[in-house]
Each structure stands twice: as structure tokens, then as C-alpha cells.
Design a protein around this motif. Structure first.
Motif, PDB file in Angstrom:
ATOM      1  N   VAL A  57       0.994  -1.163   0.022  1.00  0.00           N
ATOM      2  CA  VAL A  57      -0.013  -0.097  -0.047  1.00  0.00           C
ATOM      3  C   VAL A  57       0.987   1.248   0.177  1.00  0.00           C
ATOM      4  O   VAL A  57       1.843   1.447   0.636  1.00  0.00           O
ATOM      5  CB  VAL A  57      -0.980   0.089   1.132  1.00  0.00           C
ATOM      6  N   GLU A  58       0.723   2.031  -1.142  1.00  0.00           N
ATOM      7  CA  GLU A  58       1.350   3.349  -0.967  1.00  0.00           C
ATOM      8  C   GLU A  58       0.454   4.704  -0.664  1.00  0.00           C
ATOM      9  O   GLU A  58      -0.531   4.727  -1.195  1.00  0.00           O
ATOM     10  CB  GLU A  58       1.989   3.545  -2.420  1.00  0.00           C
ATOM     11  N   LEU A  59       0.682   5.602   0.029  1.00  0.00           N
ATOM     12  CA  LEU A  59       0.204   6.603   0.373  1.00  0.00           C
ATOM     13  C   LEU A  59       0.985   7.783  -0.099  1.00  0.00           C
ATOM     14  O   LEU A  59       1.976   8.072   0.583  1.00  0.00           O
ATOM     15  CB  LEU A  59       0.094   6.482   2.137  1.00  0.00           C
ATOM     16  N   ASP A 148     -12.038  12.791  -0.635  1.00  0.00           N
ATOM     17  CA  ASP A 148     -12.700  12.056   0.178  1.00  0.00           C
ATOM     18  C   ASP A 148     -11.632  11.529   1.126  1.00  0.00           C
ATOM     19  O   ASP A 148     -10.490  10.999   0.620  1.00  0.00           O
ATOM     20  CB  ASP A 148     -13.329  10.758  -0.813  1.00  0.00           C
ATOM     21  N   VAL A 149     -11.905  11.361   2.481  1.00  0.00           N
ATOM     22  CA  VAL A 149     -10.826  10.839   3.359  1.00  0.00           C
ATOM     23  C   VAL A 149     -11.685   9.614   3.558  1.00  0.00           C
ATOM     24  O   VAL A 149     -12.731   9.127   4.202  1.00  0.00           O
ATOM     25  CB  VAL A 149     -10.884  11.566   4.559  1.00  0.00           C
ATOM     26  N   LEU A 150     -10.765   8.299   3.383  1.00  0.00           N
ATOM     27  CA  LEU A 150     -11.212   7.003   3.707  1.00  0.00           C
ATOM     28  C   LEU A 150     -10.731   6.476   4.886  1.00  0.00           C
ATOM     29  O   LEU A 150      -9.600   6.858   5.378  1.00  0.00           O
ATOM     30  CB  LEU A 150     -10.691   5.989   2.406  1.00  0.00           C
ATOM     31  N   ASN A 151     -11.545   5.671   5.579  1.00  0.00           N
ATOM     32  CA  ASN A 151     -11.383   4.893   6.876  1.00  0.00           C
ATOM     33  C   ASN A 151     -10.089   4.260   6.597  1.00  0.00           C
ATOM     34  O   ASN A 151     -10.346   3.205   6.061  1.00  0.00           O
ATOM     35  CB  ASN A 151     -12.558   4.075   7.380  1.00  0.00           C
ATOM     36  N   ALA A 152      -8.763   4.468   7.160  1.00  0.00           N
ATOM     37  CA  ALA A 152      -7.838   3.648   7.149  1.00  0.00           C
ATOM     38  C   ALA A 152      -7.926   2.387   7.626  1.00  0.00           C
ATOM     39  O   ALA A 152      -7.214   1.656   6.848  1.00  0.00           O
ATOM     40  CB  ALA A 152      -6.475   4.500   7.866  1.00  0.00           C
ATOM     41  N   GLU A 158      -9.172  -4.466   4.394  1.00  0.00           N
ATOM     42  CA  GLU A 158      -9.716  -4.891   3.073  1.00  0.00           C
ATOM     43  C   GLU A 158      -8.339  -5.316   2.251  1.00  0.00           C
ATOM     44  O   GLU A 158      -8.490  -6.423   1.439  1.00  0.00           O
ATOM     45  CB  GLU A 158     -10.527  -4.115   2.299  1.00  0.00           C
ATOM     46  N   ILE A 159      -7.488  -4.607   2.268  1.00  0.00           N
ATOM     47  CA  ILE A 159      -6.255  -4.989   1.365  1.00  0.00           C
ATOM     48  C   ILE A 159      -5.409  -5.827   1.802  1.00  0.00           C
ATOM     49  O   ILE A 159      -4.403  -6.525   1.270  1.00  0.00           O
ATOM     50  CB  ILE A 159      -5.544  -3.367   1.005  1.00  0.00           C
ATOM     51  N   GLN A 160      -5.189  -5.825   3.167  1.00  0.00           N
ATOM     52  CA  GLN A 160      -4.226  -6.798   3.946  1.00  0.00           C
ATOM     53  C   GLN A 160      -2.945  -6.613   3.366  1.00  0.00           C
ATOM     54  O   GLN A 160      -1.944  -7.458   2.957  1.00  0.00           O
ATOM     55  CB  GLN A 160      -4.690  -8.114   3.920  1.00  0.00           C
TER      56      GLN A 160
END
Length: 231
Positions: A57-59, A148-152, A158-160
Motif C-alpha cells: 500500500v502506497e500513501l 474523500d477521506v477513507l477510513n484507514a 480489506e487490502i491486508q
């Protein structure tokens, strides 16, 4: 001066293709890409960290450089990139497509403690775009958009992911402590001490240590810090 009609269709960097869009790929950036100077420290850290079969996951996706790098150099399952700047999303998608990466995904939005929305300031010079308004902002050079701010917690569940890459312009100090990082094997964080100060830097390290991730010096360079669960 080179015009759009005479540009090469792609700028090549580390074997990756970047569509030569004059709005996003200015000549200074193109030169850094061609000479493998662009995000060189981040690339060194990521390639020491990411392994085959990882889920990344990349932020803070930027121009799609890091997501493309890990997807082309490693046989990963998937990389999920999140970017707050809406103008960058089509370009990132074009980078992934140009490199033939069905396992690289980008989402417009940012992660936070809960679902919500926030303002984002899109500036003519896209690297200067940010969540923070500036005195120099005018209607002529800055567009204010809703992001949109998504619930981290929900996203991570979901991604794991087992690898985290984050370059989020100072939000690392406030966001990371609210993430469940127990599933990570490793993380690369670009620190922004000019924004978060020593307290924020300590908060990042404390979060990683509390999760069982140790500072990994071989993968770290200056503000780019690498953490691994085991060496």
C-alpha cells in the motif's frame, strides 16, 4: 525549447516508461528520471524492502513512480496507491498502463481515522499542491477541490498489505499512529521534519517500534527511513 509535438512519447527511467506529458513532466523532472536521480533514495529503500508476492500500500502516489517501480522490479501480488491530487490520477493510470501493470491500482483519496472529506489545494506547479492553504494562493493559480477521506482501518483490513510506503507531506506523524500495522513485514516512510518537528519524528518511530518494526539502517537514507520486522 522542445514543444509537445517533438517530444519523445516516453521518458525512460530504470526501465520504466513515463508518458512525456509536458504539464507533469517538466524538463528538470525528465532529466532526473532519465539519469535515475528521481526519488533515488526512496527507490533504494523500496527495492531492499519489497519481495515477490508482497501486497504493497502506497500513501502519496505522486506521478506513479514508486508503485510502478515495485510492480515492475518485483513479482508482487498488488500495489494499491492512494493520491489526494485529482489532477494526477489520470497520469498515474497512464503510467501503469504504459508499463503493462494490471496489479498496480490507484485511488483518488487519502486515508484518515474515519470516512469524511477535506479540502485539497491544486496548484499550477503540481508538486506544490497540498492540504494546506497558502498566502500566495489565488483563484488564478490554485483550485480548491474536495477529497474523500477513507477510513484507514477499513482500507487496511480489506487490502491486508504487508508493506507500507508513505510520502504524505507531514501527515505521517498524525496518521500512522491510528493505523493497524501489525500485519506489516516492513515500511518505508519519508519523513518531513520541517512540518512535523522532533515530536512528530519521534511519533513515527514510536509507532513503528510499538508495532514490532525495527529501524533498518541498510535501507534508510537521511529522511527516507526503513523499518523491518526482522533483518
Amino acid at each position: 525549447m522542445e514543444d509537445q509535438a517533438t517530444r519523445d512519447p516516453y521518458v525512460m527511467s530504470r526501465g520504466m516508461k513515463f508518458p512525456n506529458d509536458g504539464h507533469f513532466i517538466a524538463e528538470k523532472l525528465a532529466a532526473a528520471l532519465r539519469e535515475n536521480r528521481y526519488e533515488a533514495r526512496e527507490a533504494q529503500c523500496a527495492l531492499r524492502l519489497v519481495r515477490d508476492e508482497d501486497t504493497v500500500v502506497e500513501l502519496g502516489a505522486g506521478i506513479g513512480f514508486m508503485s510502478t517501480l515495485v510492480a515492475t522490479r518485483c513479482n508482487i501480488k498488488n500495489v494499491f496507491a492512494f493520491e489526494a491530487n485529482p489532477s494526477l490520477i489520470p497520469y498515474i493510470e497512464s503510467v501503469h498502463a504504459a508499463n503493462g501493470l494490471p496489479n498496480a491500482h490507484v485511488t483518488h483519496g487519502q486515508l484518515g481515522k474515519r470516512n469524511s472529506s477535506t479540502k485539497f489545494y491544486v496548484r499550477d506547479y503540481f508538486p506544490a499542491s497540498s492540504m494546506t492553504s497558502l498566502e500566495s494562493d489565488t483563484e488564478a493559480n490554485t483550485q480548491t477541490v474536495k477529497v474523500d477521506v477513507l477510513n484507514a482501518s477499513h482500507v487496511f483490513k480489506e487490502i491486508q498489505p504487508n508493506i507500507l510506503i508513505a510520502d504524505i507531506e507531514g501527515a505521517e506523524a498524525t496518521l500512522l499512529p491510528h493505523l493497524d500495522l501489525t500485519g506489516l513485514r516492513g515500511a518505508m516512510i519519508k519523513l518531513h521534519p520541517q512540518h512535523i518537528g522532533p515530536e512528530g519524528v519521534n511519533a513515527v518511530f514510536r509507532t513503528m517500534l510499538d508495532t514490532g518494526l525495527a529501524y533498518y539502517p541498510r535501507g534508510s537514507t537521511h529522511k527516507v527511513v526503513c523499518f523491518r520486522r526482522a533483518w
